[in-house]
Design a protein around this motif. Sequence first.
Motif, PDB file in Angstrom:
ATOM      1  N   ARG A 134     105.554 -56.151 -41.015  1.00 28.62           N
ATOM      2  CA  ARG A 134     105.958 -55.288 -39.904  1.00 28.62           C
ATOM      3  C   ARG A 134     104.721 -54.955 -39.087  1.00 28.62           C
ATOM      4  NH1 ARG A 134     107.127 -54.465 -45.271  1.00 28.62           N
ATOM      5  NH2 ARG A 134     106.746 -52.208 -45.215  1.00 28.62           N
ATOM      6  N   GLU A 135     104.823 -55.232 -37.791  1.00 26.63           N
ATOM      7  CA  GLU A 135     103.710 -54.923 -36.906  1.00 26.63           C
ATOM      8  C   GLU A 135     104.001 -53.630 -36.164  1.00 26.63           C
ATOM      9  OE1 GLU A 135     102.507 -58.107 -34.266  1.00 26.63           O
ATOM     10  OE2 GLU A 135     101.805 -56.615 -32.818  1.00 26.63           O
ATOM     11  N   MET A 136     103.009 -52.750 -36.155  1.00 31.79           N
ATOM     12  CA  MET A 136     103.174 -51.483 -35.427  1.00 31.79           C
ATOM     13  C   MET A 136     101.921 -51.193 -34.621  1.00 31.79           C
ATOM     14  SD  MET A 136     104.912 -49.134 -38.379  1.00 31.79           S
ATOM     15  CE  MET A 136     104.290 -50.008 -39.812  1.00 31.79           C
ATOM     16  N   PRO A 137     102.094 -50.575 -33.454  1.00 33.32           N
ATOM     17  CA  PRO A 137     100.938 -50.273 -32.613  1.00 33.32           C
ATOM     18  C   PRO A 137     100.077 -49.135 -33.158  1.00 33.32           C
ATOM     19  CG  PRO A 137     102.984 -50.292 -31.336  1.00 33.32           C
ATOM     20  CD  PRO A 137     103.369 -50.282 -32.773  1.00 33.32           C
ATOM     21  N   VAL A 138      98.762 -49.291 -32.974  1.00 32.46           N
ATOM     22  CA  VAL A 138      97.831 -48.167 -33.131  1.00 32.46           C
ATOM     23  C   VAL A 138      97.606 -47.646 -31.727  1.00 32.46           C
ATOM     24  CG1 VAL A 138      95.478 -47.478 -33.718  1.00 32.46           C
ATOM     25  CG2 VAL A 138      96.694 -49.133 -35.163  1.00 32.46           C
ATOM     26  N   ILE A 139      97.942 -46.394 -31.505  1.00 35.64           N
ATOM     27  CA  ILE A 139      97.937 -45.893 -30.131  1.00 35.64           C
ATOM     28  C   ILE A 139      96.754 -44.990 -29.821  1.00 35.64           C
ATOM     29  CG2 ILE A 139     100.440 -46.126 -29.876  1.00 35.64           C
ATOM     30  CD1 ILE A 139     100.568 -43.046 -30.267  1.00 35.64           C
ATOM     31  N   GLY A 140      95.895 -44.752 -30.798  1.00 31.43           N
ATOM     32  CA  GLY A 140      94.734 -43.912 -30.511  1.00 31.43           C
ATOM     33  C   GLY A 140      93.941 -43.612 -31.761  1.00 31.43           C
ATOM     34  N   GLY A 141      92.896 -42.818 -31.582  1.00 35.39           N
ATOM     35  CA  GLY A 141      92.066 -42.458 -32.719  1.00 35.39           C
ATOM     36  C   GLY A 141      91.056 -41.410 -32.338  1.00 35.39           C
ATOM     37  N   SER A 142      90.265 -40.981 -33.333  1.00 31.51           N
ATOM     38  CA  SER A 142      89.218 -39.985 -33.076  1.00 31.51           C
ATOM     39  C   SER A 142      88.022 -40.287 -33.960  1.00 31.51           C
ATOM     40  CB  SER A 142      89.751 -38.572 -33.357  1.00 31.51           C
ATOM     41  OG  SER A 142      89.953 -38.395 -34.744  1.00 31.51           O
ATOM     42  N   ARG A 146      87.333 -43.378 -31.612  1.00 30.32           N
ATOM     43  CA  ARG A 146      87.647 -42.860 -30.282  1.00 30.32           C
ATOM     44  C   ARG A 146      88.101 -44.006 -29.364  1.00 30.32           C
ATOM     45  NH1 ARG A 146      82.959 -39.217 -28.142  1.00 30.32           N
ATOM     46  NH2 ARG A 146      83.856 -37.667 -29.543  1.00 30.32           N
ATOM     47  N   LEU A 147      89.151 -43.758 -28.604  1.00 33.60           N
ATOM     48  CA  LEU A 147      89.725 -44.743 -27.659  1.00 33.60           C
ATOM     49  C   LEU A 147      90.317 -45.965 -28.356  1.00 33.60           C
ATOM     50  CD1 LEU A 147      87.167 -44.654 -24.716  1.00 33.60           C
ATOM     51  CD2 LEU A 147      89.484 -43.771 -24.712  1.00 33.60           C
ATOM     52  N   ALA A 148      90.703 -45.798 -29.607  1.00 32.26           N
ATOM     53  CA  ALA A 148      91.225 -46.952 -30.358  1.00 32.26           C
ATOM     54  C   ALA A 148      92.544 -47.449 -29.787  1.00 32.26           C
ATOM     55  CB  ALA A 148      91.415 -46.563 -31.820  1.00 32.26           C
ATOM     56  N   ARG A 149      92.686 -48.769 -29.837  1.00 37.63           N
ATOM     57  CA  ARG A 149      93.984 -49.396 -29.601  1.00 37.63           C
ATOM     58  C   ARG A 149      94.028 -50.641 -30.466  1.00 37.63           C
ATOM     59  NH1 ARG A 149      90.541 -51.227 -25.912  1.00 37.63           N
ATOM     60  NH2 ARG A 149      90.921 -53.211 -24.851  1.00 37.63           N
ATOM     61  N   GLY A 150      95.243 -50.989 -30.888  1.00 38.66           N
ATOM     62  CA  GLY A 150      95.343 -52.142 -31.767  1.00 38.66           C
ATOM     63  C   GLY A 150      96.686 -52.170 -32.438  1.00 38.66           C
ATOM     64  N   TYR A 151      96.692 -52.719 -33.643  1.00 35.29           N
ATOM     65  CA  TYR A 151      97.966 -52.828 -34.349  1.00 35.29           C
ATOM     66  C   TYR A 151      97.716 -52.829 -35.847  1.00 35.29           C
ATOM     67  CZ  TYR A 151      96.614 -57.728 -34.840  1.00 35.29           C
ATOM     68  OH  TYR A 151      95.931 -58.874 -35.141  1.00 35.29           O
ATOM     69  N   VAL A 152      98.796 -52.557 -36.592  1.00 38.47           N
ATOM     70  CA  VAL A 152      98.730 -52.695 -38.048  1.00 38.47           C
ATOM     71  C   VAL A 152      99.741 -53.756 -38.460  1.00 38.47           C
ATOM     72  CG1 VAL A 152      98.088 -50.280 -38.387  1.00 38.47           C
ATOM     73  CG2 VAL A 152     100.489 -50.955 -38.587  1.00 38.47           C
ATOM     74  N   VAL A 168     102.544 -50.019 -50.059  1.00 39.07           N
ATOM     75  CA  VAL A 168     102.532 -50.949 -48.925  1.00 39.07           C
ATOM     76  C   VAL A 168     101.093 -51.277 -48.550  1.00 39.07           C
ATOM     77  CG1 VAL A 168     103.211 -51.282 -46.501  1.00 39.07           C
ATOM     78  CG2 VAL A 168     104.720 -50.013 -48.056  1.00 39.07           C
ATOM     79  N   GLU A 169     100.827 -52.572 -48.385  1.00 39.17           N
ATOM     80  CA  GLU A 169      99.496 -52.990 -47.926  1.00 39.17           C
ATOM     81  C   GLU A 169      99.429 -52.858 -46.411  1.00 39.17           C
ATOM     82  OE1 GLU A 169      98.531 -57.056 -48.895  1.00 39.17           O
ATOM     83  OE2 GLU A 169      96.862 -57.065 -47.467  1.00 39.17           O
ATOM     84  N   TYR A 170      98.398 -52.195 -45.925  1.00 40.26           N
ATOM     85  CA  TYR A 170      98.172 -52.062 -44.485  1.00 40.26           C
ATOM     86  C   TYR A 170      96.896 -52.802 -44.092  1.00 40.26           C
ATOM     87  CZ  TYR A 170     101.801 -48.797 -43.064  1.00 40.26           C
ATOM     88  OH  TYR A 170     103.021 -48.231 -42.747  1.00 40.26           O
ATOM     89  N   ASN A 171      97.031 -53.690 -43.111  1.00 44.45           N
ATOM     90  CA  ASN A 171      95.861 -54.285 -42.462  1.00 44.45           C
ATOM     91  C   ASN A 171      95.831 -53.741 -41.053  1.00 44.45           C
ATOM     92  OD1 ASN A 171      94.308 -56.572 -44.012  1.00 44.45           O
ATOM     93  ND2 ASN A 171      96.446 -56.646 -44.688  1.00 44.45           N
ATOM     94  N   VAL A 172      94.720 -53.132 -40.700  1.00 46.88           N
ATOM     95  CA  VAL A 172      94.584 -52.453 -39.418  1.00 46.88           C
ATOM     96  C   VAL A 172      93.557 -53.196 -38.579  1.00 46.88           C
ATOM     97  CG1 VAL A 172      94.018 -50.244 -38.319  1.00 46.88           C
ATOM     98  CG2 VAL A 172      94.982 -50.265 -40.639  1.00 46.88           C
ATOM     99  N   PHE A 173      93.928 -53.524 -37.341  1.00 47.71           N
ATOM    100  CA  PHE A 173      93.015 -54.210 -36.424  1.00 47.71           C
ATOM    101  C   PHE A 173      92.884 -53.337 -35.178  1.00 47.71           C
ATOM    102  CE2 PHE A 173      95.197 -57.285 -39.064  1.00 47.71           C
ATOM    103  CZ  PHE A 173      94.156 -58.093 -39.519  1.00 47.71           C
ATOM    104  N   VAL A 174      91.678 -52.817 -34.932  1.00 43.49           N
ATOM    105  CA  VAL A 174      91.501 -51.936 -33.764  1.00 43.49           C
ATOM    106  C   VAL A 174      90.253 -52.271 -32.964  1.00 43.49           C
ATOM    107  CG1 VAL A 174      92.813 -49.871 -34.429  1.00 43.49           C
ATOM    108  CG2 VAL A 174      90.523 -50.177 -35.335  1.00 43.49           C
ATOM    109  N   LEU A 175      90.376 -52.076 -31.670  1.00 46.19           N
ATOM    110  CA  LEU A 175      89.237 -52.043 -30.753  1.00 46.19           C
ATOM    111  C   LEU A 175      88.977 -50.568 -30.480  1.00 46.19           C
ATOM    112  CD1 LEU A 175      90.323 -54.746 -28.145  1.00 46.19           C
ATOM    113  CD2 LEU A 175      88.720 -55.015 -30.041  1.00 46.19           C
ATOM    114  N   HIS A 176      87.710 -50.181 -30.450  1.00 32.74           N
ATOM    115  CA  HIS A 176      87.379 -48.769 -30.228  1.00 32.74           C
ATOM    116  C   HIS A 176      85.947 -48.661 -29.781  1.00 32.74           C
ATOM    117  CE1 HIS A 176      85.160 -48.673 -34.111  1.00 32.74           C
ATOM    118  NE2 HIS A 176      86.020 -49.604 -34.417  1.00 32.74           N
ATOM    119  N   HIS A 177      85.524 -47.425 -29.462  1.00 31.96           N
ATOM    120  CA  HIS A 177      84.145 -47.219 -28.991  1.00 31.96           C
ATOM    121  C   HIS A 177      83.260 -46.661 -30.075  1.00 31.96           C
ATOM    122  CE1 HIS A 177      84.553 -48.379 -24.822  1.00 31.96           C
ATOM    123  NE2 HIS A 177      85.797 -47.988 -24.963  1.00 31.96           N
TER     124      HIS A 177
END
Length: 177
Positions: A134-142, A146-152, A168-177
């Motif tokens: 199951r793919e789900m969006p990562v919509i932010g972070g701190s 900070r400024l994260a976007r990506g998906y799990v 549940v195994e989670y693989n998280v892929f994010v772009l951030h600052h």
Amino acid sequence: MSNPTPLLLLLLLPLSLAATPPTPFPHPHSRLEKQTHLRFFWHDIVNGRNPTAIRVAAAPSTNASSTGFGAVVMIDDPLTESPQMDSKLVGRAQGLYALSAQEEVGLLMAMNFAFLNGSTLTVMGRNKVFDKVREMPVIGGSGAFRLARGYVEARTHTYDQNTGNACVEYNVFVLHH
Ligand SMILES: *[C@@H]1O[C@H](CO)[C@@H](O)[C@H](O)[C@H]1NC(C)=O
Ligand SMILES: *[C@@H]1O[C@H](CO)[C@@H](O)[C@H](O)[C@H]1NC(C)=O
């Protein structure tokens, strides 16, 4: 010289204010952007002495629904390095999921991954729990994210049909600052 700042005013500025100027907004797509891949295991314990997921609401018709439509579950689920519950804790998944599909078991997930160091990632998406991936969006972070976007990508590791407990195994892929 136009409008010089009076020295007195500067001296009156609270020290903390002067010491922590606001972080400048980074240029989009700049070289500051980092990529992070995280992998961990999410433990949803709905049963037993110390549940980490509790049903907080349901519709009168929820129990009659084969897909549990209408239930809302609040979670504070441990995230660990490996599938064993007693493996190293990396953080907690805090938030809720709601059974939001009538024809299949489908969840709306709204949760924050709160890592032990205080950084967070926010996931909001659709989770058809019996799908392999199951793919789900990562919509932010701190913090670090900070400024994260990506998906799990979520993959069920174990699911106990009797108790309802899941890992549940989670693989998280994010772009951030
Ligand atoms: C639905 O089932 C749960 C768990 O078995 C029970 O606690 C709850 O009272 C039931 N709700 C209704 C509206 O029947
Ligand atoms: C905090 O923890 C996360 C997850 O383990 C890690 O990716 C991040 O680099 C850490 N550092 C900071 C400063 O938050």
